[in-house]
Design a protein around this motif. Structure first.
Motif: not given
Length: 273
Positions: A5, A7, A9, A30, A75, A78-79, A87-91
């Motif tokens: 992931a 992230v 922040y 998280i 994603k 989770l957000n 903020r999660i940007q990608s998984i």
């Protein structure tokens, strides 16, 4: 299955990445969200710690779960469980052998400074400096720190004495922007407080309080007490963590550093690459 992931922040209200006894770590927030989403506890293993007040645009962590979900769906879920400051940007799923910390080959940190003036928002995301800084002198002295060195003088005394303090800095670029100055640090890894101490030292150079010779003495002395400068946390950003060497980017960085020694290209550089 192991997931990687990315992230971003705002670190202002947190006591750094790591779980804390007497404070809130981003890792704790998280992991609680992951447990709610997955239905079981799991550990979020990061590429490295960030200090309290330090921000991230591209922190990387991995976690394991038997539950299989598409990365985009994970994603979004989770957000929805995380505060707006994280903020999660990608998984994405990765090999079971992938390790967010030990597989990292390069990191980029940016440090932002400027005259925050009457802007109540800038003080959370930029270190306040009102003096006029000599950017070219800062760039010249920054090259003292580029390369493979023992950075004992630019790190915390709390680091285990058995651990190596040798790191390789691929590039340090000092760039003038519309609202201040950006210092870009790229290397294979950084010791605790290393970027903030290098940034603080270069700021003193820009103010005319230190010379290139002073920086050389600090580096070569390998003595924790030689560097007394540590820039404020809110100006620092973990921008990117790389897991494969990019030869093209390395060539570009070398070219830019050579050009900076010959002429002033500060105006066209900017902060994006």
């Amino acid at each position: 299955m192991r997931y990687k992931a990315v992230v971003a922040y705002d670190g202002t209200d947190y006591n750094g990445w790591q779980k804390q006894i007497n404070g809130i770590g981003i890792q704790t927030v998280i992991e609680k969200a992951l447990e709610k989403m997955l239905g079981h506890a799991c550990e979020a293993v990061a590429s490295g710690r960030t200090d309290g007040g330090v921000h991230a645009l591209g922190q990387v962590f991995h976690f394991d779960s038997e539950k299989k979900m598409k990365g985009e769906r994970m994603k979004t879920a989770l957000n929805s469980l995380l505060p707006g400051t994280i903020r999660i940007q990608s998984i994405e799923p990765v090999s079971d052998q992938f390790h967010a910390r030990f597989d990292a080959v390069s990191k980029r940190y940016d440090y932002l400074v400027g005259d925050c003036g009457n802007n109540p928002f800038a003080v959370r995301f930029m270190a306040p400096v009102r003096e006029k800084l000599d950017v070219l002198k800062m760039q010249e002295c920054a090259q003292v720190l580029v390369g493979t060195h023992d950075f004992t003088s630019f790190t915390s005394a709390k680091i285990d004495q058995r651990k190596s303090r040798v790191r390789t800095i691929d590039a340090i670029l000092i760039c003038e922007e519309k609202n201040g100055i950006r210092m870009i640090f790229e290397g294979d890894g950084f010791l605790r407080y290393q970027v903030r101490m290098m940034a603080g030292t270069l700021l003193e150079v820009g103010k005319g309080k230190l010379t290139k010779a002073d920086v050389e003495v600090m580096l070569e002395g390998k003595d924790k007490h030689l560097c007394r400068y540590k820039a404020e946390a809110q100006g620092l950003y973990l921008v990117r963590v790389d897991y494969e060497k990019d030869d093209c980017r390395e060539a570009i960085l070398r070219f830019l550093m050579e050009e900076l020694q010959e002429r002033d290209i500060r105006k066209w550089w900017g902060h994006k690459r």
